[in-house]
Design an enzyme around this catalytic site. Structure first.
Site, short mmCIF file in Angstrom:
data_model
loop_
_atom_site.label_atom_id
_atom_site.label_comp_id
_atom_site.label_asym_id
_atom_site.label_seq_id
_atom_site.Cartn_x
_atom_site.Cartn_y
_atom_site.Cartn_z
N GLU A 162 0.82 -1.23 0.00
CA GLU A 162 0.00 0.00 0.00
C GLU A 162 0.85 1.27 0.00
OE1 GLU A 162 -2.92 -0.22 3.12
OE2 GLU A 162 -3.98 -1.88 2.17
N GLU A 282 -5.51 -8.52 0.06
CA GLU A 282 -6.22 -8.08 1.27
C GLU A 282 -7.67 -7.81 0.87
OE1 GLU A 282 -4.71 -5.07 3.90
OE2 GLU A 282 -2.61 -5.52 3.41
#
Length: 466
Positions: A162, A282
């Protein structure tokens, strides 16, 4: 009508993965608790191991997550383990559990490891050293530090996490990240050409750079990238009502389509036949509004604080079912999936320290998909969106996974062209939408068998046709 000739693609076993991060009680008190009555000689909770096997998890991503972006992997190996401050979750990290412990746990659990490297505060040198430690034969510095002679042979690696997010230690622009990932991946593949690399995609579909981030990153990393990541979470409090919440998988569907189209556009510009895989490493429901997960940066640092220990409901289980169906429907491009996370943190499995472990409602759709979802995904077209469904053909027949979003019973007329199949088993998970499992009542919500092919109101369904 299901036609065996209309194939979407073969299901990659790695689609049924999960995620363990050094966050909250995912590790300490989750998979690892040496003083627990069920603990193995290595300190692994035996009751959790049994549930992980029952759940059918094929792969686990480690050690993060946000945690990895400031993690020095050397702290978690060898006899000297320094205690550090973890900035991602405002925690104290003792490093008692590190790379070797995780890889031993993975072997005992019977799952494939997916390791992430730190591209937040570190880069090329730390990543290639970790790969040497894990995968190289004896005879060099880092490989000789490994406590076992044989290399672990980890094949799948994530290049950071991320990196587009302002919450990330070492946040980067797409160009900054892409250049670093390209050079890191190049060095890693020189160490071990057999590995697969996953580059970082957007943190969610609402990021302002979603789409352009993927285009830039893939353009810069094309030579080394095998997969690009996609992350998404759905908070029930952010939807107008339960009907809207039960349709949140439509966002994931659009997100996958966008990333696939972007990857193929980059391939076209480069005149390449390469097809980038999608790693949804995720995904989950997450009660971020009702159960704030972050302790903030003002209070004291704590070891393994209880973070994001959401109590999952029947409604959450139905959403997880819809998300699983969406992943299966994209089996031609989605190669990897990681339900985040595995234990205690937005989990399908919960524990109490020194006490029991139990299945949350979301455990059951995942376990069903992991058990019956291997084979060839067949195209299923349904009128409207009251029912979300897909079908998977294996050597024994066809399995239909379906979620009935409506408040009424819905008949499902199943016809498989050119195959003489009938419904021989129908599993259902339903009940009051707010019902959940707890330590005191661990089996309040469990699957049941029913006859016929009617879908009960607001239900997850598995229909076996043989």
């Amino acid at each position: 009508m299901i036609d065996p000739a209309f194939k979407v693609g073969e299901v990659d076993d790695r689609l049924f993965g999960s995620f363990v991060e050094h966050m909250g009680r995912a590790v300490y008190g989750g998979i690892y608790e040496p003083t627990h009555p069920s603990a193995t000689a290595d300190g692994f909770r035996g009751d959790v191991l049994a549930l992980v096997r029952e759940m059918g998890v094929s792969l686990v991503r480690y050690p993060g997550g946000n945690f990895v972006s400031a993690y020095d992997w050397e702290d978690g190996v060898g006899p000297e383990r320094p205690t550090r401050l973890d900035l991602a979750w405002h925690s104290i990290e003792p490093n008692t559990f590190g790379t070797d412990e995780f890889l031993r746990w993975a072997a005992v659990a019977g799952i494939e490891p997916l390791l992430a490297v730190n591209l937040g505060t570190r880069g090329i040198d730390a990543a290639r050293a970790l790969l040497e430690y894990v995968n190289a034969p004896r005879g060099t510095k880092w490989a000789d530090m490994r406590p076992r002679d044989e290399p672990y042979g980890v094949k799948l690696w994530c290049l950071g996490n991320e990196m587009d997010g302002p919450w990330q230690v070492g946040q980067k622009t797409a160009v900054e990240y892409g250049r670093l990932a390209a050079e890191t991946g190049k060095a890693m593949k020189w160490v071990d050409p057999s590995i697969e690399l996953c580059v970082v995609g957007s943190s969610n579909s609402s990021m302002p750079t979603f789409g352009s981030w993927e285009d830039t990153v893939l353009d810069l990393t094309w030579e080394i990238a095998d997969h690009i990541s996609l992350h998404t979470y759905y908070d029930p409090a952010k939807f107008e009502d339960v009907d809207a919440y039960l349709r949140c998988s439509q966002d994931l569907d659009r997100m996958i389509d966008t990333v696939v189209a972007t990857a193929d556009a980059v391939a076209g510009r480069k005149r390449s036949r390469k097809r980038i895989g999608i790693s949804v490493d995720e995904w989950n429901v997450w009660h971020q509004t009702a159960n704030p997960h972050h302790v903030g940066h003002d209070g004291p640092f704590k070891h393994a604080p209880a973070l994001a220990e959401d109590e999952h409901t029947v409604a959450d289980a139905l959403v997880v079912g819809c998300l699983l169906i969406t992943l299966l429907r994209h089996a031609d491009r989605v190669r990897i999936g990681c339900l985040a996370q595995l234990v205690n943190v937005i989990p399908p499995i919960r524990t109490s320290n020194g006490g029991p472990a139990w299945r949350q409602t979301t455990f059951h759709p995942f376990a069903h998909a992991a058990r019956f979802g291997h084979g060839t995904v067949l195209r299923v077209e349904l009128a409207g969106d009251e029912v979300e469904a897909t079908a998977v053909r294996d050597g024994d027949g066809v399995t239909v996974f379906a979620v009935n979003r409506s408040a009424g019973t819905t008949p499902l007329d199943l016809v498989v062209r050119d195959l003489d199949l009938t419904v021989t088993e129908h599993l259902v998970l339903d009940g009051e939408l707010g019902a959940s499992n707890t330590a005191e009542h661990p089996d309040r919500v469990t699957p049941r068998r029913v006859a016929g092919a009617e879908l009960p109101p607001r239900s997850w369904n598995v229909l076996r046709l043989t």
